[in-house]
Design an enzyme around this catalytic site. Structure first.
Site, PDB file in Angstrom:
ATOM      1  N   THR A 187     -76.169 -10.706  29.837  1.00  0.00           N
ATOM      2  CA  THR A 187     -77.361 -10.092  29.242  1.00  0.00           C
ATOM      3  C   THR A 187     -77.090  -9.862  27.768  1.00  0.00           C
ATOM      4  O   THR A 187     -75.961  -9.559  27.396  1.00  0.00           O
ATOM      5  CB  THR A 187     -77.643  -8.764  29.966  1.00  0.00           C
ATOM      6  OG1 THR A 187     -78.096  -9.059  31.276  1.00  0.00           O
ATOM      7  CG2 THR A 187     -78.688  -7.931  29.253  1.00  0.00           C
ATOM      8  N   ARG A 215     -87.420  -8.982  41.722  1.00  0.00           N
ATOM      9  CA  ARG A 215     -86.595  -7.825  41.322  1.00  0.00           C
ATOM     10  C   ARG A 215     -86.718  -7.566  39.802  1.00  0.00           C
ATOM     11  O   ARG A 215     -86.642  -8.482  39.003  1.00  0.00           O
ATOM     12  CB  ARG A 215     -85.139  -8.100  41.683  1.00  0.00           C
ATOM     13  CG  ARG A 215     -84.166  -6.990  41.291  1.00  0.00           C
ATOM     14  CD  ARG A 215     -83.450  -7.281  39.984  1.00  0.00           C
ATOM     15  NE  ARG A 215     -82.356  -6.348  39.721  1.00  0.00           N
ATOM     16  CZ  ARG A 215     -81.701  -6.289  38.577  1.00  0.00           C
ATOM     17  NH1 ARG A 215     -81.985  -7.106  37.602  1.00  0.00           N
ATOM     18  NH2 ARG A 215     -80.724  -5.409  38.406  1.00  0.00           N
ATOM     19  N   ILE A 216     -86.912  -6.326  39.449  1.00  0.00           N
ATOM     20  CA  ILE A 216     -86.953  -5.942  38.038  1.00  0.00           C
ATOM     21  C   ILE A 216     -85.765  -5.030  37.766  1.00  0.00           C
ATOM     22  O   ILE A 216     -85.494  -4.099  38.525  1.00  0.00           O
ATOM     23  CB  ILE A 216     -88.301  -5.249  37.711  1.00  0.00           C
ATOM     24  CG1 ILE A 216     -89.425  -6.302  37.772  1.00  0.00           C
ATOM     25  CG2 ILE A 216     -88.263  -4.566  36.350  1.00  0.00           C
ATOM     26  CD1 ILE A 216     -90.823  -5.742  37.672  1.00  0.00           C
ATOM     27  N   GLY A 238     -75.280  -4.063  32.246  1.00  0.00           N
ATOM     28  CA  GLY A 238     -74.495  -3.702  33.422  1.00  0.00           C
ATOM     29  C   GLY A 238     -75.379  -3.739  34.649  1.00  0.00           C
ATOM     30  O   GLY A 238     -76.370  -4.469  34.686  1.00  0.00           O
ATOM     31  N   ARG A 239     -75.032  -2.942  35.634  1.00  0.00           N
ATOM     32  CA  ARG A 239     -75.790  -2.958  36.886  1.00  0.00           C
ATOM     33  C   ARG A 239     -77.120  -2.217  36.687  1.00  0.00           C
ATOM     34  O   ARG A 239     -77.166  -0.985  36.557  1.00  0.00           O
ATOM     35  CB  ARG A 239     -74.960  -2.287  37.966  1.00  0.00           C
ATOM     36  CG  ARG A 239     -75.587  -2.366  39.318  1.00  0.00           C
ATOM     37  CD  ARG A 239     -74.698  -1.731  40.361  1.00  0.00           C
ATOM     38  NE  ARG A 239     -75.390  -1.715  41.641  1.00  0.00           N
ATOM     39  CZ  ARG A 239     -74.916  -1.135  42.716  1.00  0.00           C
ATOM     40  NH1 ARG A 239     -73.749  -0.529  42.673  1.00  0.00           N
ATOM     41  NH2 ARG A 239     -75.587  -1.158  43.828  1.00  0.00           N
TER      42      ARG A 239
END
Ligand code: ASP
EC number: 3.4.19.5
Length: 320
Positions: A187, A215-216, A238-239
């Site tokens: 990202t 999924r957002i 990150g997550r």
């Protein structure tokens, strides 16, 4: 007070043994994009234009998980997300579920500039991109052989990558083309401030490997993955699920405002509240301070300030 800029290329479980052929192109990409941003700031471009420009460069680089190079959904499709925000006006724009737009960050910018809304997704976002004449291509343009392999490995390992910073749960051959850790890339984000204290942030992503269709993540959520106000500009990575729960980007600004902490102190405090292994961020303040903390193994990151300081790094968080 001077200008400052910081970029990231993703946080996650990046092994110290990451081979040079995987490390060097990403470091070179960060360096190039940082230079583009520095030149734009020196030429007195507005930080909003600077962060959009830098993130477009990163989206066009297939070594990062945004634009070309986006990771794949469980169906092997691409669903990109992006967000941009101006600190002074707090105007912002975001998109999700984009699969044909070459530069999702510019679509987010158009949502901000040309609509009464903040966030468009899926068919509506795609239609708006066409109406605005943005460059679009077949979805296959974004899909790289590496990401087909990453999806295959994730699916063979039964690994829905909600847990994508964790080691693969099922055994994968040691000589597999992409070692554990390699999927934790990519990202992208950029934050910038000019010497008048104008702040802006931009973040763009393909999300996480083997994500459910629809999924957002945190990237397009104002206050979670992306946020700017008069005090600071923040881009997180990150997550996504952990970042949304922690409202990380907004919390940095809130801790500065309500507790009177410096940017570095606020950013370190906020990252410390997130369960380990889940998140990192880059941030700049209106006074030109830079912070790049993370609690994952590593985060691809770079920064530069007007006084001549510059850094490119992957491991060794300043908070550790
Ligand atoms: N935060 C992104 C997401 O969850 C992934 C990343 O930062 O690499 O969609």
């Amino acid at each position: 007070m001077g200008w400052a800029i910081s970029v990231h290329g993703g946080a996650g479980d990046i092994p110290l043994s990451l081979p040079p052929e995987k490390r060097l192109p990403r470091e070179a990409g960060l360096r190039r994009c940082l230079d583009v941003g520095i030149a734009a700031l020196k030429a007195h471009n507005h930080p909003l234009d600077v962060v959009e420009l830098v993130v477009r460069e990163l989206e066009n680089n297939p070594h990062f998980n945004a634009g070309k190079g986006s990771v794949l959904t469980t169906s092997g499709t691409v669903e990109m997300e992006a967000c941009i925000m101006d600190g002074k006006t707090m105007k912002c724009g975001a998109v999700s579920g984009v699969s044909t737009v070459v530069n999702a960050i510019s679509l987010a910018r158009l949502v901000m500039d040309k609509t009464p809304h903040i966030y468009l997704a899926f068919d509506g976002a795609e239609a708006f991109a066409r109406e605005q004449g943005l460059e679009t291509v077949e979805m296959s343009h974004f899909i790289t052989p590496e990401n087909i392999e990453r999806l295959k490995q994730a699916q063979e390992a039964d690994r829905v990558q909600l847990d994508y910073t964790q080691p693969i749960q099922k055994e994968v051959p040691k000589d597999a083309a992409l070692a554990d850790g390699d999927s934790q890339i990519g990202t992208v984000g950029c934050v910038a401030v000019d010497n008048e204290g104008n702040l802006a942030t931009a973040t763009s992503t393909g999300g996480i490997v083997n994500k459910m269709v629809g999924r957002i993540g945190d990237t397009p959520i104002i206050g979670a993955g992306t946020y700017a106000n008069h005090l600071c500009a923040v881009s997180a990575t990150g997550r996504g699920e952990a970042i949304i729960r922690g409202t990380i980007a907004r919390d940095v600004a809130a801790v500065m405002e309500f507790k009177g902490l410096s940017l570095k102190e606020a950013a370190a405090y906020v990252i410390d509240q997130v369960p380990r292994g889940n998140a990192g961020l880059v941030a700049v303040s209106s006074t030109g301070e830079v912070a790049m903390p993370f609690n994952t193994t590593g985060m691809f990151r770079a920064c530069a300030t007007e006084d001549g300081y510059s850094e490119i790094a992957i491991w060794d968080s300043p908070t550790k």
